[in-house]
Design a protein around this motif. Structure first.
Motif, PDB file in Angstrom:
ATOM      1  N   ALA A  95      -6.420  -0.262   8.821  1.00  0.00           N
ATOM      2  CA  ALA A  95      -6.816   0.903   8.032  1.00  0.00           C
ATOM      3  C   ALA A  95      -5.617   1.808   7.765  1.00  0.00           C
ATOM      4  O   ALA A  95      -5.611   2.554   6.793  1.00  0.00           O
ATOM      5  CB  ALA A  95      -7.905   1.678   8.761  1.00  0.00           C
ATOM      6  N   ASN A  96      -4.581   1.749   8.602  1.00  0.00           N
ATOM      7  CA  ASN A  96      -3.397   2.583   8.431  1.00  0.00           C
ATOM      8  C   ASN A  96      -2.397   2.003   7.438  1.00  0.00           C
ATOM      9  O   ASN A  96      -1.416   2.653   7.114  1.00  0.00           O
ATOM     10  CB  ASN A  96      -2.688   2.778   9.776  1.00  0.00           C
ATOM     11  N   LEU A  97      -2.624   0.778   6.981  1.00  0.00           N
ATOM     12  CA  LEU A  97      -1.694   0.140   6.061  1.00  0.00           C
ATOM     13  C   LEU A  97      -2.013   0.522   4.621  1.00  0.00           C
ATOM     14  O   LEU A  97      -3.139   0.853   4.291  1.00  0.00           O
ATOM     15  CB  LEU A  97      -1.760  -1.382   6.210  1.00  0.00           C
ATOM     16  N   GLU A  98      -1.001   0.450   3.776  1.00  0.00           N
ATOM     17  CA  GLU A  98      -1.187   0.684   2.340  1.00  0.00           C
ATOM     18  C   GLU A  98      -2.045  -0.442   1.775  1.00  0.00           C
ATOM     19  O   GLU A  98      -2.077  -1.550   2.325  1.00  0.00           O
ATOM     20  CB  GLU A  98       0.173   0.695   1.636  1.00  0.00           C
ATOM     21  N   ALA A  99      -2.703  -0.207   0.648  1.00  0.00           N
ATOM     22  CA  ALA A  99      -3.593  -1.204   0.041  1.00  0.00           C
ATOM     23  C   ALA A  99      -2.890  -2.534  -0.235  1.00  0.00           C
ATOM     24  O   ALA A  99      -3.437  -3.595   0.083  1.00  0.00           O
ATOM     25  CB  ALA A  99      -4.220  -0.645  -1.235  1.00  0.00           C
ATOM     26  N   PRO A 100      -1.663  -2.551  -0.807  1.00  0.00           N
ATOM     27  CA  PRO A 100      -1.004  -3.843  -1.030  1.00  0.00           C
ATOM     28  C   PRO A 100      -0.740  -4.607   0.267  1.00  0.00           C
ATOM     29  O   PRO A 100      -0.836  -5.827   0.309  1.00  0.00           O
ATOM     30  CB  PRO A 100       0.311  -3.479  -1.717  1.00  0.00           C
ATOM     31  N   GLU A 101      -0.415  -3.862   1.352  1.00  0.00           N
ATOM     32  CA  GLU A 101      -0.174  -4.518   2.635  1.00  0.00           C
ATOM     33  C   GLU A 101      -1.469  -5.092   3.190  1.00  0.00           C
ATOM     34  O   GLU A 101      -1.482  -6.175   3.751  1.00  0.00           O
ATOM     35  CB  GLU A 101       0.445  -3.530   3.622  1.00  0.00           C
ATOM     36  N   GLN A 102      -2.582  -4.354   3.037  1.00  0.00           N
ATOM     37  CA  GLN A 102      -3.870  -4.861   3.492  1.00  0.00           C
ATOM     38  C   GLN A 102      -4.209  -6.141   2.748  1.00  0.00           C
ATOM     39  O   GLN A 102      -4.681  -7.099   3.350  1.00  0.00           O
ATOM     40  CB  GLN A 102      -4.971  -3.817   3.271  1.00  0.00           C
ATOM     41  N   GLU A 103      -3.956  -6.159   1.440  1.00  0.00           N
ATOM     42  CA  GLU A 103      -4.210  -7.360   0.637  1.00  0.00           C
ATOM     43  C   GLU A 103      -3.382  -8.530   1.139  1.00  0.00           C
ATOM     44  O   GLU A 103      -3.872  -9.641   1.269  1.00  0.00           O
ATOM     45  CB  GLU A 103      -3.838  -7.093  -0.825  1.00  0.00           C
ATOM     46  N   LEU A 104      -2.102  -8.259   1.395  1.00  0.00           N
ATOM     47  CA  LEU A 104      -1.212  -9.315   1.868  1.00  0.00           C
ATOM     48  C   LEU A 104      -1.704  -9.885   3.194  1.00  0.00           C
ATOM     49  O   LEU A 104      -1.826 -11.090   3.354  1.00  0.00           O
ATOM     50  CB  LEU A 104       0.214  -8.787   2.043  1.00  0.00           C
ATOM     51  N   PHE A 105      -2.007  -9.011   4.160  1.00  0.00           N
ATOM     52  CA  PHE A 105      -2.382  -9.474   5.486  1.00  0.00           C
ATOM     53  C   PHE A 105      -3.737 -10.178   5.489  1.00  0.00           C
ATOM     54  O   PHE A 105      -4.054 -10.896   6.425  1.00  0.00           O
ATOM     55  CB  PHE A 105      -2.361  -8.330   6.491  1.00  0.00           C
ATOM     56  N   ALA A 106      -4.546  -9.972   4.459  1.00  0.00           N
ATOM     57  CA  ALA A 106      -5.847 -10.630   4.373  1.00  0.00           C
ATOM     58  C   ALA A 106      -5.766 -11.930   3.571  1.00  0.00           C
ATOM     59  O   ALA A 106      -6.748 -12.649   3.478  1.00  0.00           O
ATOM     60  CB  ALA A 106      -6.860  -9.685   3.717  1.00  0.00           C
ATOM     61  N   SER A 107      -4.605 -12.250   3.032  1.00  0.00           N
ATOM     62  CA  SER A 107      -4.482 -13.399   2.134  1.00  0.00           C
ATOM     63  C   SER A 107      -4.313 -14.723   2.874  1.00  0.00           C
ATOM     64  O   SER A 107      -3.926 -14.765   4.037  1.00  0.00           O
ATOM     65  CB  SER A 107      -3.301 -13.194   1.181  1.00  0.00           C
ATOM     66  N   GLU A 108      -4.603 -15.781   2.140  1.00  0.00           N
ATOM     67  CA  GLU A 108      -4.401 -17.147   2.645  1.00  0.00           C
ATOM     68  C   GLU A 108      -2.930 -17.389   2.949  1.00  0.00           C
ATOM     69  O   GLU A 108      -2.591 -18.065   3.910  1.00  0.00           O
ATOM     70  CB  GLU A 108      -4.816 -18.130   1.542  1.00  0.00           C
ATOM     71  N   THR A 109      -2.075 -16.841   2.090  1.00  0.00           N
ATOM     72  CA  THR A 109      -0.637 -17.040   2.254  1.00  0.00           C
ATOM     73  C   THR A 109      -0.162 -16.426   3.563  1.00  0.00           C
ATOM     74  O   THR A 109       0.618 -17.035   4.292  1.00  0.00           O
ATOM     75  CB  THR A 109       0.120 -16.415   1.065  1.00  0.00           C
ATOM     76  N   TRP A 110      -0.637 -15.214   3.870  1.00  0.00           N
ATOM     77  CA  TRP A 110      -0.261 -14.562   5.126  1.00  0.00           C
ATOM     78  C   TRP A 110      -0.673 -15.426   6.312  1.00  0.00           C
ATOM     79  O   TRP A 110       0.079 -15.587   7.278  1.00  0.00           O
ATOM     80  CB  TRP A 110      -0.891 -13.183   5.224  1.00  0.00           C
ATOM     81  N   THR A 111      -1.870 -15.982   6.241  1.00  0.00           N
ATOM     82  CA  THR A 111      -2.357 -16.841   7.319  1.00  0.00           C
ATOM     83  C   THR A 111      -1.447 -18.053   7.467  1.00  0.00           C
ATOM     84  O   THR A 111      -1.083 -18.432   8.579  1.00  0.00           O
ATOM     85  CB  THR A 111      -3.806 -17.287   7.042  1.00  0.00           C
ATOM     86  N   ALA A 112      -1.062 -18.643   6.330  1.00  0.00           N
ATOM     87  CA  ALA A 112      -0.171 -19.814   6.372  1.00  0.00           C
ATOM     88  C   ALA A 112       1.201 -19.431   6.921  1.00  0.00           C
ATOM     89  O   ALA A 112       1.780 -20.167   7.729  1.00  0.00           O
ATOM     90  CB  ALA A 112      -0.041 -20.428   4.981  1.00  0.00           C
TER      91      ALA A 112
END
Length: 184
Positions: A95-112
């Motif tokens: 919740a403390n992260l900026e919206a683009p960072e939240q998107e990144l950390f929730a992405s398939e790519t981040w998981t990979a």
């Protein structure tokens, strides 16, 4: 206050300018919001007590990156180290992260990326997320630029393979669901 400690204004500047970057780097390496918080706290405590004279903000940033990487490695090697799974994007710390960072950390790519070995994950993070050139990364990690290029190439290759395999699994799963729906 101890004469070896930094001023409050210096620390406010450093934490404001580079705190989020140090946190993202720690999070990418530890894959745990709690561990990332601990790492960043340790890094800025070390900065507070350290007597290094910085030539510029870039020098300070490079120092913070190096210390963050080292602290993450120390944590990884520690006797108390427990098994850590990839960070869940539903974690309240996000919740403390900026919206683009939240998107990144929730992405398939981040998981990979999170599944890559530490030395490859670090290169990918510094190059693509923090925007460092391969030569800058080589200087920070004290190795040859060719080594960094090779690691980045291996990371890209592995990410491509992992993402393709995941897409195939999803397609097969969707195919099964569609067939089951048609049979009903």
């Amino acid at each position: 206050m101890d004469e070896n400690c930094r001023s409050e204004s210096f620390m406010e500047h450093a934490m404001g300018a580079w705190g989020p970057m140090a946190y993202r780097l720690a999070l990418s390496q530890t894959r745990s919001t709690c561990d990332a918080d601990d790492v960043v706290q340790d890094v800025f405590l070390k900065l507070f007590k350290d007597g290094t004279r910085f030539r510029s903000d870039e020098h300070l940033k490079a120092w913070l990156i190096r210390v963050t990487i080292n602290r993450c490695r120390e944590l990884h090697r520690s006797a108390w180290r427990r098994r850590v799974f990839a960070t869940d994007s539903d974690d309240p710390a996000f919740a403390n992260l900026e919206a683009p960072e939240q998107e990144l950390f929730a992405s398939e790519t981040w998981t990979a990326v999170g599944q890559l070995p530490e030395h490859l994950r670090l290169i990918v993070h510094l190059h693509y997320y923090e925007g460092y050139s391969l030569e800058d990364i080589a200087r920070m990690l004290d190795c040859k630029p060719t080594t960094i290029r090779t690691r980045l190439h291996r990371a890209r290759k592995r990410l491509k393979l992992d993402l393709e395999q995941e897409a195939e699994r999803e397609a097969i799963e969707l195919g099964r669901v569609s067939l089951a729906d048609e049979r009903r």
